[in-house]
Design a protein around this motif. Structure first.
Motif, PDB file in Angstrom:
ATOM      1  N   THR A  27       0.858  -1.180   0.000  1.00 37.57           N
ATOM      2  CA  THR A  27       0.000   0.000   0.000  1.00 37.57           C
ATOM      3  C   THR A  27       0.891   1.225   0.000  1.00 37.57           C
ATOM      4  O   THR A  27       1.687   1.444   0.885  1.00 37.57           O
ATOM      5  CB  THR A  27      -0.943   0.028   1.217  1.00 37.57           C
ATOM      6  OG1 THR A  27      -0.180  -0.026   2.401  1.00 37.57           O
ATOM      7  CG2 THR A  27      -1.912  -1.132   1.171  1.00 37.57           C
ATOM      8  N   ASP A  28       0.754   1.993  -1.033  1.00 33.27           N
ATOM      9  CA  ASP A  28       1.588   3.170  -1.212  1.00 33.27           C
ATOM     10  C   ASP A  28       0.796   4.165  -2.042  1.00 33.27           C
ATOM     11  O   ASP A  28       0.335   3.841  -3.133  1.00 33.27           O
ATOM     12  CB  ASP A  28       2.881   2.772  -1.929  1.00 33.27           C
ATOM     13  CG  ASP A  28       3.864   3.914  -2.050  1.00 33.27           C
ATOM     14  OD1 ASP A  28       3.551   5.027  -1.580  1.00 33.27           O
ATOM     15  OD2 ASP A  28       4.933   3.701  -2.619  1.00 33.27           O
ATOM     16  N   GLU A  29       0.615   5.363  -1.540  1.00 29.03           N
ATOM     17  CA  GLU A  29      -0.197   6.339  -2.248  1.00 29.03           C
ATOM     18  C   GLU A  29       0.544   7.004  -3.407  1.00 29.03           C
ATOM     19  O   GLU A  29      -0.065   7.699  -4.204  1.00 29.03           O
ATOM     20  CB  GLU A  29      -0.710   7.390  -1.270  1.00 29.03           C
ATOM     21  CG  GLU A  29      -1.706   6.808  -0.281  1.00 29.03           C
ATOM     22  CD  GLU A  29      -2.265   7.848   0.656  1.00 29.03           C
ATOM     23  OE1 GLU A  29      -2.078   9.057   0.419  1.00 29.03           O
ATOM     24  OE2 GLU A  29      -2.893   7.441   1.640  1.00 29.03           O
ATOM     25  N   SER A  30       1.840   6.794  -3.504  1.00 30.35           N
ATOM     26  CA  SER A  30       2.573   7.405  -4.608  1.00 30.35           C
ATOM     27  C   SER A  30       2.349   6.615  -5.894  1.00 30.35           C
ATOM     28  O   SER A  30       2.114   5.418  -5.878  1.00 30.35           O
ATOM     29  CB  SER A  30       4.073   7.477  -4.281  1.00 30.35           C
ATOM     30  OG  SER A  30       4.601   6.184  -4.130  1.00 30.35           O
ATOM     31  N   MET A  31       2.408   7.318  -7.008  1.00 28.89           N
ATOM     32  CA  MET A  31       2.242   6.676  -8.301  1.00 28.89           C
ATOM     33  C   MET A  31       3.611   6.227  -8.808  1.00 28.89           C
ATOM     34  O   MET A  31       4.585   6.953  -8.686  1.00 28.89           O
ATOM     35  CB  MET A  31       1.627   7.661  -9.302  1.00 28.89           C
ATOM     36  CG  MET A  31       1.386   7.049 -10.663  1.00 28.89           C
ATOM     37  SD  MET A  31       0.752   8.228 -11.869  1.00 28.89           S
ATOM     38  CE  MET A  31      -0.760   8.702 -11.113  1.00 28.89           C
ATOM     39  N   LYS A  32       3.643   5.038  -9.367  1.00 26.13           N
ATOM     40  CA  LYS A  32       4.894   4.504  -9.897  1.00 26.13           C
ATOM     41  C   LYS A  32       4.717   4.194 -11.380  1.00 26.13           C
ATOM     42  O   LYS A  32       3.690   3.656 -11.785  1.00 26.13           O
ATOM     43  CB  LYS A  32       5.299   3.250  -9.143  1.00 26.13           C
ATOM     44  CG  LYS A  32       5.662   3.514  -7.701  1.00 26.13           C
ATOM     45  CD  LYS A  32       6.063   2.245  -6.990  1.00 26.13           C
ATOM     46  CE  LYS A  32       6.504   2.489  -5.591  1.00 26.13           C
ATOM     47  NZ  LYS A  32       5.591   3.190  -4.738  1.00 26.13           N
ATOM     48  N   VAL A  33       5.729   4.526 -12.153  1.00 26.90           N
ATOM     49  CA  VAL A  33       5.755   4.198 -13.576  1.00 26.90           C
ATOM     50  C   VAL A  33       6.937   3.266 -13.790  1.00 26.90           C
ATOM     51  O   VAL A  33       8.072   3.615 -13.480  1.00 26.90           O
ATOM     52  CB  VAL A  33       5.896   5.472 -14.447  1.00 26.90           C
ATOM     53  CG1 VAL A  33       5.970   5.098 -15.915  1.00 26.90           C
ATOM     54  CG2 VAL A  33       4.753   6.439 -14.184  1.00 26.90           C
ATOM     55  N   LEU A  45       4.017  -0.246 -17.024  1.00 24.51           N
ATOM     56  CA  LEU A  45       3.078  -0.468 -15.932  1.00 24.51           C
ATOM     57  C   LEU A  45       3.025   0.807 -15.101  1.00 24.51           C
ATOM     58  O   LEU A  45       4.051   1.289 -14.622  1.00 24.51           O
ATOM     59  CB  LEU A  45       3.538  -1.653 -15.072  1.00 24.51           C
ATOM     60  CG  LEU A  45       2.745  -1.905 -13.790  1.00 24.51           C
ATOM     61  CD1 LEU A  45       1.321  -2.351 -14.120  1.00 24.51           C
ATOM     62  CD2 LEU A  45       3.453  -2.951 -12.931  1.00 24.51           C
ATOM     63  N   ILE A  46       1.838   1.347 -14.934  1.00 23.00           N
ATOM     64  CA  ILE A  46       1.629   2.499 -14.065  1.00 23.00           C
ATOM     65  C   ILE A  46       0.723   2.011 -12.944  1.00 23.00           C
ATOM     66  O   ILE A  46      -0.353   1.461 -13.205  1.00 23.00           O
ATOM     67  CB  ILE A  46       0.957   3.669 -14.825  1.00 23.00           C
ATOM     68  CG1 ILE A  46       1.792   4.050 -16.043  1.00 23.00           C
ATOM     69  CG2 ILE A  46       0.767   4.863 -13.897  1.00 23.00           C
ATOM     70  CD1 ILE A  46       1.100   5.012 -16.982  1.00 23.00           C
ATOM     71  N   LEU A  64       5.591 -10.838 -17.761  1.00 20.34           N
ATOM     72  CA  LEU A  64       5.065 -11.473 -16.551  1.00 20.34           C
ATOM     73  C   LEU A  64       6.028 -11.330 -15.377  1.00 20.34           C
ATOM     74  O   LEU A  64       5.601 -11.191 -14.233  1.00 20.34           O
ATOM     75  CB  LEU A  64       4.763 -12.953 -16.807  1.00 20.34           C
ATOM     76  CG  LEU A  64       3.623 -13.242 -17.777  1.00 20.34           C
ATOM     77  CD1 LEU A  64       3.464 -14.738 -17.978  1.00 20.34           C
ATOM     78  CD2 LEU A  64       2.335 -12.602 -17.303  1.00 20.34           C
ATOM     79  N   GLY A  65       7.334 -11.347 -15.649  1.00 17.26           N
ATOM     80  CA  GLY A  65       8.316 -11.121 -14.588  1.00 17.26           C
ATOM     81  C   GLY A  65       8.179  -9.726 -14.002  1.00 17.26           C
ATOM     82  O   GLY A  65       8.277  -9.531 -12.793  1.00 17.26           O
ATOM     83  N   CYS A  66       7.931  -8.760 -14.861  1.00 16.10           N
ATOM     84  CA  CYS A  66       7.744  -7.379 -14.412  1.00 16.10           C
ATOM     85  C   CYS A  66       6.479  -7.266 -13.566  1.00 16.10           C
ATOM     86  O   CYS A  66       6.498  -6.692 -12.474  1.00 16.10           O
ATOM     87  CB  CYS A  66       7.678  -6.455 -15.624  1.00 16.10           C
ATOM     88  SG  CYS A  66       7.483  -4.716 -15.218  1.00 16.10           S
ATOM     89  N   LEU A  67       5.380  -7.819 -14.057  1.00 24.82           N
ATOM     90  CA  LEU A  67       4.124  -7.763 -13.305  1.00 24.82           C
ATOM     91  C   LEU A  67       4.250  -8.495 -11.972  1.00 24.82           C
ATOM     92  O   LEU A  67       3.781  -8.016 -10.941  1.00 24.82           O
ATOM     93  CB  LEU A  67       2.976  -8.348 -14.137  1.00 24.82           C
ATOM     94  CG  LEU A  67       2.608  -7.604 -15.411  1.00 24.82           C
ATOM     95  CD1 LEU A  67       1.539  -8.368 -16.189  1.00 24.82           C
ATOM     96  CD2 LEU A  67       2.165  -6.193 -15.119  1.00 24.82           C
ATOM     97  N   GLY A  68       4.899  -9.650 -11.991  1.00 30.16           N
ATOM     98  CA  GLY A  68       5.078 -10.420 -10.766  1.00 30.16           C
ATOM     99  C   GLY A  68       5.946  -9.713  -9.746  1.00 30.16           C
ATOM    100  O   GLY A  68       5.772  -9.887  -8.543  1.00 30.16           O
ATOM    101  N   HIS A  69       6.876  -8.907 -10.213  1.00 33.70           N
ATOM    102  CA  HIS A  69       7.774  -8.193  -9.306  1.00 33.70           C
ATOM    103  C   HIS A  69       7.096  -6.980  -8.659  1.00 33.70           C
ATOM    104  O   HIS A  69       7.348  -6.682  -7.494  1.00 33.70           O
ATOM    105  CB  HIS A  69       9.035  -7.756 -10.051  1.00 33.70           C
ATOM    106  CG  HIS A  69      10.048  -7.087  -9.195  1.00 33.70           C
ATOM    107  ND1 HIS A  69      10.839  -7.777  -8.308  1.00 33.70           N
ATOM    108  CD2 HIS A  69      10.386  -5.775  -9.060  1.00 33.70           C
ATOM    109  CE1 HIS A  69      11.632  -6.924  -7.670  1.00 33.70           C
ATOM    110  NE2 HIS A  69      11.365  -5.706  -8.114  1.00 33.70           N
ATOM    111  N   PHE A  70       6.251  -6.290  -9.405  1.00 34.82           N
ATOM    112  CA  PHE A  70       5.690  -5.035  -8.911  1.00 34.82           C
ATOM    113  C   PHE A  70       4.251  -5.126  -8.425  1.00 34.82           C
ATOM    114  O   PHE A  70       3.761  -4.191  -7.804  1.00 34.82           O
ATOM    115  CB  PHE A  70       5.789  -3.954 -10.006  1.00 34.82           C
ATOM    116  CG  PHE A  70       7.203  -3.526 -10.240  1.00 34.82           C
ATOM    117  CD1 PHE A  70       7.839  -2.650  -9.375  1.00 34.82           C
ATOM    118  CD2 PHE A  70       7.916  -4.021 -11.321  1.00 34.82           C
ATOM    119  CE1 PHE A  70       9.152  -2.275  -9.580  1.00 34.82           C
ATOM    120  CE2 PHE A  70       9.228  -3.640 -11.540  1.00 34.82           C
ATOM    121  CZ  PHE A  70       9.846  -2.765 -10.662  1.00 34.82           C
TER     122      PHE A  70
END
Length: 147
Positions: A27-33, A45-46, A64-70
């Motif tokens: 849970t983090d309110e900051s946006m990540k790109v 991925l945003i 899928l590695g990227c999605l699984g990591h973030f």
């Protein structure tokens, strides 16, 4: 009896620590790109908290590695999926992604291209729609807001 109370207390403490760890990690309110390394092609991925936008997929499973990591392992929903154009190195893996993740809103430009990849993607999109997903045609200047 006393030992079982001690074990119960220890298990409860471990569960509380685990829940606090998960809450702090995801849970983090900051946006990540995140620019996912998918080799040739693009995937972005945003995300903010549990709201995700995936732009393009690349053409192989590296995304899928990227999605699984973030993304947390229990979150199998992408709120918005954007397919920028019909080149395989941008949309080639979306059919498989839509088999793993559910999409709420999908943006797919109208394309005159007819390839096996696009036919498979259209089939995957058509399987998402009965589950509540909406398909939209992107419009120049359109904006998407985070909740």
């Amino acid at each position: 009896m006393k030992n079982s109370k001690n074990y119960l207390f220890l298990i409860l403490v471990i569960i509380v620590i685990f829940v606090i760890f998960l809450q702090k990690k995801w849970t983090d309110e900051s946006m990540k790109v995140v620019f996912c390394d998918v080799g040739q092609g693009d995937s972005i991925l945003i995300h903010q908290d549990f709201f995700q936008i995936l732009i393009d997929s690349g053409k192989n499973e590296r995304v899928l590695g990227c999605l699984g990591h973030f993304l947390p392992p229990w979150d199998r929903q992408l709120e918005i999926v954007i397919m920028t154009h019909g080149d395989e190195d941008h949309i080639g893996f979306f059919g498989e992604i839509l088999g793993i993740y559910d999409a709420q809103m999908m943006f797919f430009p109208d394309s005159d291209k007819d390839s096996q990849t696009i036919r498979g993607l259209k089939e995957a999109i058509n399987q998402e729609i009965p589950q509540g997903a909406s398909l939209k045609q992107p419009i120049l200047g359109q904006t998407i807001g985070f909740p």
